[in-house]
Design a protein around this motif. Sequence first.
Motif, PDB file in Angstrom:
ATOM      1  N   MET A  16       3.141  -1.777 -11.398  1.00 11.96           N
ATOM      2  CA  MET A  16       1.741  -2.174 -11.591  1.00 11.96           C
ATOM      3  C   MET A  16       1.111  -2.426 -10.236  1.00 11.96           C
ATOM      4  SD  MET A  16       1.877  -5.082 -14.511  1.00 11.96           S
ATOM      5  CE  MET A  16       2.393  -4.813 -16.182  1.00 11.96           C
ATOM      6  N   PRO A  17       0.624  -1.401  -9.562  1.00  4.87           N
ATOM      7  CA  PRO A  17       0.010  -1.629  -8.256  1.00  4.87           C
ATOM      8  C   PRO A  17      -1.216  -2.537  -8.385  1.00  4.87           C
ATOM      9  CG  PRO A  17      -0.022   0.725  -8.846  1.00  4.87           C
ATOM     10  CD  PRO A  17       0.556  -0.011 -10.004  1.00  4.87           C
ATOM     11  N   ALA A  18      -1.421  -3.374  -7.369  1.00  6.59           N
ATOM     12  CA  ALA A  18      -2.589  -4.266  -7.372  1.00  6.59           C
ATOM     13  C   ALA A  18      -3.709  -3.630  -6.550  1.00  6.59           C
ATOM     14  CB  ALA A  18      -2.202  -5.615  -6.785  1.00  6.59           C
TER      15      ALA A  18
ATOM     16  N   PRO B 295      -6.235  -0.728  -1.793  1.00  8.77           N
ATOM     17  CA  PRO B 295      -5.512   0.486  -1.389  1.00  8.77           C
ATOM     18  C   PRO B 295      -6.487   1.640  -1.157  1.00  8.77           C
ATOM     19  CG  PRO B 295      -5.198   0.023  -3.731  1.00  8.77           C
ATOM     20  CD  PRO B 295      -5.881  -1.169  -3.148  1.00  8.77           C
ATOM     21  N   GLN B 296      -6.246   2.377  -0.087  1.00 11.69           N
ATOM     22  CA  GLN B 296      -7.123   3.501   0.252  1.00 11.69           C
ATOM     23  C   GLN B 296      -6.549   4.822  -0.255  1.00 11.69           C
ATOM     24  OE1 GLN B 296     -10.183   2.912   2.005  1.00 11.69           O
ATOM     25  NE2 GLN B 296      -9.516   0.881   1.321  1.00 11.69           N
ATOM     26  N   THR B 297      -5.242   4.839  -0.420  1.00  8.33           N
ATOM     27  CA  THR B 297      -4.576   6.079  -0.822  1.00  8.33           C
ATOM     28  C   THR B 297      -3.566   5.764  -1.929  1.00  8.33           C
ATOM     29  OG1 THR B 297      -2.706   5.825   0.697  1.00  8.33           O
ATOM     30  CG2 THR B 297      -4.698   6.905   1.575  1.00  8.33           C
ATOM     31  N   LEU B 298      -3.086   6.856  -2.534  1.00  9.61           N
ATOM     32  CA  LEU B 298      -2.031   6.680  -3.536  1.00  9.61           C
ATOM     33  C   LEU B 298      -0.778   6.092  -2.878  1.00  9.61           C
ATOM     34  CD1 LEU B 298      -2.070   7.226  -6.513  1.00  9.61           C
ATOM     35  CD2 LEU B 298      -1.214   9.543  -6.078  1.00  9.61           C
TER      36      LEU B 298
ATOM     37  N   VAL C  11       1.585   2.997  -4.087  1.00 13.75           N
ATOM     38  CA  VAL C  11       3.048   3.107  -4.213  1.00 13.75           C
ATOM     39  C   VAL C  11       3.706   2.033  -3.349  1.00 13.75           C
ATOM     40  CG1 VAL C  11       5.033   4.568  -3.641  1.00 13.75           C
ATOM     41  CG2 VAL C  11       3.042   5.559  -4.808  1.00 13.75           C
ATOM     42  N   ASP C  12       3.217   1.873  -2.131  1.00 10.60           N
ATOM     43  CA  ASP C  12       3.794   0.884  -1.209  1.00 10.60           C
ATOM     44  C   ASP C  12       3.715  -0.534  -1.768  1.00 10.60           C
ATOM     45  OD1 ASP C  12       4.572   2.741   0.602  1.00 10.60           O
ATOM     46  OD2 ASP C  12       3.090   2.239   2.137  1.00 10.60           O
TER      47      ASP C  12
END
Length: 202
Positions: free
Chosen positions: A162-164, A169-172, A176-177
């Motif tokens: 679940m990315p926040a 975030p600027q990129t996919l 992921v990071d």
Amino acid sequence: MNARPTSIFLGITGASGAPYALRLLTALAERGCSLSVCLSDVGVDVVQHELDLPTPGRAAVTAQLLERAQAQAEAYLPGDLAAPPSSGSAAPDAAIVCPCSLSTAAAIALGLTETLIHRVGMVALKERRPLVLVPREMPLSSIHLRRLLEASEAGAMIVPAMPAFYNRPQTLDDAVDHVVGKVLGVLGFTHDLYPPWGGDGA
Ligand SMILES: Cc1cc2nc3c(=O)[nH]c(=O)nc-3n(C[C@H](O)[C@H](O)[C@H](O)COP(=O)(O)O)c2cc1C
């Protein structure tokens, strides 16, 4: 947890999220971890599809994944229940299943050991070693939620994919990071995969 793990088993199952596994392999290799990996049968297909790897098949997909991750790892077959990581006497310091299908999460929660990934998860729980599950499914049924709760109660750390967005975030890759950084964090690794929250929205 007292010390950072140095030997880590990574199970990669047939849930969506191969980019997480790829990034995690790179991050763990960069930290000098001794790695063992096991792709489930569906995991092989999902990794090939999602990473757009040119050559199908278990051996080729595993080799391409490790090459792209710039990581070295001992690779095991999911049916190899006699592989060293399956025994508490040779178990890795920590186990991660990323991405983790809800099928594998349920098997681990129920103590079923149809594959090496299930077995390593079960061994980590019984040996009280860190086990991180990175489930991905949407929506989640009450069956999924119950099994995840049971796994958590047995000691697994549930780190859902679940990315926040609070760190913008600027990129996919940034998204992921974020997930991979959370996995590293619960295992005690420091990282700069996403900036710490400064409290000012920046
Ligand atoms: C392209 C593809 C994507 C899938 N994505 C998910 C997913 O995100 N979450 C999940 O729990 N299962 C997903 N599945 C279903 C699992 O692969 C399936 O339940 C499988 O039996 C899991 O077995 P494994 O845990 O041994 O890999 C997906 C299957 C395919 C083919």
